[in-house]
Design a protein around this motif. Structure first.
Motif, mmCIF file in Angstrom:
data_model
loop_
_atom_site.group_PDB
_atom_site.id
_atom_site.type_symbol
_atom_site.label_atom_id
_atom_site.label_comp_id
_atom_site.label_asym_id
_atom_site.label_seq_id
_atom_site.Cartn_x
_atom_site.Cartn_y
_atom_site.Cartn_z
ATOM 1 N N GLY A 20 0.790 -1.220 0.000
ATOM 2 C CA GLY A 20 0.000 0.000 0.000
ATOM 3 C C GLY A 20 0.828 1.279 0.000
ATOM 4 O O GLY A 20 0.334 2.349 -0.344
ATOM 5 N N ASN A 21 2.102 1.200 0.378
ATOM 6 C CA ASN A 21 2.962 2.379 0.463
ATOM 7 C C ASN A 21 3.863 2.542 -0.759
ATOM 8 O O ASN A 21 4.774 3.361 -0.750
ATOM 9 C CB ASN A 21 3.839 2.307 1.724
ATOM 10 N N GLY A 22 3.656 1.747 -1.800
ATOM 11 C CA GLY A 22 4.453 1.861 -3.008
ATOM 12 C C GLY A 22 5.792 1.153 -2.950
ATOM 13 O O GLY A 22 6.657 1.392 -3.786
ATOM 14 N N ARG A 23 5.996 0.279 -1.977
ATOM 15 C CA ARG A 23 7.239 -0.488 -1.880
ATOM 16 C C ARG A 23 7.057 -1.838 -2.567
ATOM 17 O O ARG A 23 5.992 -2.437 -2.474
ATOM 18 C CB ARG A 23 7.622 -0.717 -0.424
ATOM 19 N N ILE A 24 8.111 -2.308 -3.212
ATOM 20 C CA ILE A 24 8.074 -3.636 -3.820
ATOM 21 C C ILE A 24 8.500 -4.637 -2.759
ATOM 22 O O ILE A 24 9.575 -4.511 -2.165
ATOM 23 C CB ILE A 24 9.028 -3.723 -5.031
ATOM 24 N N LEU A 25 7.657 -5.621 -2.516
ATOM 25 C CA LEU A 25 7.953 -6.651 -1.523
ATOM 26 C C LEU A 25 8.296 -7.956 -2.228
ATOM 27 O O LEU A 25 7.669 -8.325 -3.224
ATOM 28 C CB LEU A 25 6.761 -6.869 -0.599
ATOM 29 N N CYS A 26 9.286 -8.641 -1.692
ATOM 30 C CA CYS A 26 9.661 -9.958 -2.214
ATOM 31 C C CYS A 26 8.485 -10.900 -1.994
ATOM 32 O O CYS A 26 7.950 -10.990 -0.888
ATOM 33 C CB CYS A 26 10.902 -10.470 -1.491
ATOM 34 N N THR A 34 12.610 -2.678 -2.676
ATOM 35 C CA THR A 34 12.599 -1.468 -3.499
ATOM 36 C C THR A 34 14.020 -0.942 -3.618
ATOM 37 O O THR A 34 14.723 -0.776 -2.621
ATOM 38 C CB THR A 34 11.692 -0.397 -2.860
ATOM 39 N N GLY A 35 14.473 -0.694 -4.845
ATOM 40 C CA GLY A 35 15.812 -0.178 -5.077
ATOM 41 C C GLY A 35 16.895 -1.242 -5.046
ATOM 42 O O GLY A 35 18.064 -0.937 -5.233
ATOM 43 N N LYS A 36 16.532 -2.472 -4.785
ATOM 44 C CA LYS A 36 17.504 -3.566 -4.764
ATOM 45 C C LYS A 36 17.307 -4.416 -6.011
ATOM 46 O O LYS A 36 16.351 -4.244 -6.760
ATOM 47 C CB LYS A 36 17.316 -4.417 -3.508
ATOM 48 N N ALA A 37 18.209 -5.355 -6.208
ATOM 49 C CA ALA A 37 18.126 -6.228 -7.387
ATOM 50 C C ALA A 37 16.950 -7.193 -7.223
ATOM 51 O O ALA A 37 16.821 -7.867 -6.203
ATOM 52 C CB ALA A 37 19.419 -7.015 -7.552
ATOM 53 N N ILE A 38 16.089 -7.216 -8.248
ATOM 54 C CA ILE A 38 14.960 -8.135 -8.236
ATOM 55 C C ILE A 38 15.084 -9.079 -9.431
ATOM 56 O O ILE A 38 15.749 -8.761 -10.422
ATOM 57 C CB ILE A 38 13.601 -7.410 -8.275
ATOM 58 N N GLU A 39 14.473 -10.229 -9.307
ATOM 59 C CA GLU A 39 14.471 -11.201 -10.393
ATOM 60 C C GLU A 39 13.071 -11.763 -10.539
ATOM 61 O O GLU A 39 12.337 -11.895 -9.565
ATOM 62 C CB GLU A 39 15.489 -12.298 -10.127
ATOM 63 N N PHE A 40 12.730 -12.090 -11.771
ATOM 64 C CA PHE A 40 11.424 -12.661 -12.072
ATOM 65 C C PHE A 40 11.610 -14.166 -12.175
ATOM 66 O O PHE A 40 12.264 -14.666 -13.080
ATOM 67 C CB PHE A 40 10.875 -12.061 -13.364
ATOM 68 N N ASP A 41 11.047 -14.859 -11.216
ATOM 69 C CA ASP A 41 11.282 -16.288 -11.062
ATOM 70 C C ASP A 41 10.127 -17.104 -11.619
ATOM 71 O O ASP A 41 8.966 -16.747 -11.423
ATOM 72 C CB ASP A 41 11.463 -16.600 -9.571
ATOM 73 N N GLY A 65 13.523 -11.140 -4.449
ATOM 74 C CA GLY A 65 14.754 -10.393 -4.236
ATOM 75 C C GLY A 65 15.933 -11.288 -4.562
ATOM 76 O O GLY A 65 15.963 -12.454 -4.160
ATOM 77 N N ARG A 66 16.884 -10.768 -5.316
ATOM 78 C CA ARG A 66 18.033 -11.591 -5.706
ATOM 79 C C ARG A 66 18.815 -12.049 -4.484
ATOM 80 O O ARG A 66 19.241 -13.198 -4.404
ATOM 81 C CB ARG A 66 18.946 -10.812 -6.640
ATOM 82 N N CYS A 69 16.004 -14.164 -1.442
ATOM 83 C CA CYS A 69 15.329 -15.439 -1.708
ATOM 84 C C CYS A 69 15.833 -16.193 -2.931
ATOM 85 O O CYS A 69 15.728 -17.401 -2.988
ATOM 86 C CB CYS A 69 13.833 -15.209 -1.898
ATOM 87 N N HIS A 70 16.353 -15.492 -3.914
ATOM 88 C CA HIS A 70 16.588 -16.167 -5.186
ATOM 89 C C HIS A 70 17.975 -16.769 -5.315
ATOM 90 O O HIS A 70 18.117 -17.928 -5.670
ATOM 91 C CB HIS A 70 16.325 -15.194 -6.341
ATOM 92 N N ARG A 71 19.031 -16.032 -5.028
ATOM 93 C CA ARG A 71 20.387 -16.499 -5.327
ATOM 94 C C ARG A 71 21.221 -16.882 -4.110
ATOM 95 O O ARG A 71 22.376 -17.247 -4.264
ATOM 96 C CB ARG A 71 21.143 -15.422 -6.109
ATOM 97 N N GLN A 72 20.688 -16.800 -2.930
ATOM 98 C CA GLN A 72 21.479 -17.172 -1.766
ATOM 99 C C GLN A 72 21.667 -18.692 -1.734
ATOM 100 O O GLN A 72 20.931 -19.422 -2.406
ATOM 101 C CB GLN A 72 20.838 -16.652 -0.486
#
Length: 132
Positions: A20-26, A34-41, A65-66, A69-72
């Motif tokens: 609701g606040n315009g932030r992108i959540l993993c 938001t502002g970090k590397a994201i990936e479409f899985d 989030g890269r 959740c995605h690349r760790q």
């Protein structure tokens, strides 16, 4: 052939991941990316899809989030690779291929014994010990 999400699908998935606040959540862990590397899985790993003629839907993917959740090491990519390797082992077993098993074939026949030399082999004088 790997199917990729279109630009429009990626935009729709990002809108779905907004709070609701315009932030992108993993969509994996819920952290603010938001502002970090994201990936479409792909939810189901693309290597496990048999029929790739069907197009991708928005419900087939999610925003991760890269780094979270995605690349760790214990992330989605690592578990996908393990699942893909397991599927390949099961497929090989289905076709009767066992790990470490040699392929069975007709093989080669026994070779003919080597013929003797047409003339006796003579060592050069430089190689003989008794003449020095």
């Amino acid at each position: 052939m790997r199917r990729e999400f279109t630009r429009a699908q990626k935009v729709t998935m990002i809108k779905r991941a907004l709070d609701g606040n315009g932030r992108i959540l993993c969509e994996g862990c819920g952290l603010n990316i938001t502002g970090k590397a994201i990936e479409f899985d792909h939810i189901i790993p693309e290597a496990l899809i048999v029929d790739k003629s069907a197009g991708l839907e928005i419900s087939d993917g999610r925003v991760l989030g890269r780094d979270c959740c995605h690349r760790q090491p214990s992330g989605k990519t690592a578990t996908d690779l393990a699942d893909i390797a397991e599927a390949k082992r099961r497929e090989a077993k289905h076709f009767g291929i066992r790990p470490g098993q040699r392929l069975k074939g007709a093989g080669f026949g026994l070779s003919q014994p080597q013929r003797s030399a047409s003339r006796p082999l003579v060592k050069p004088a430089a190689w003989r010990r008794d003449e020095h």
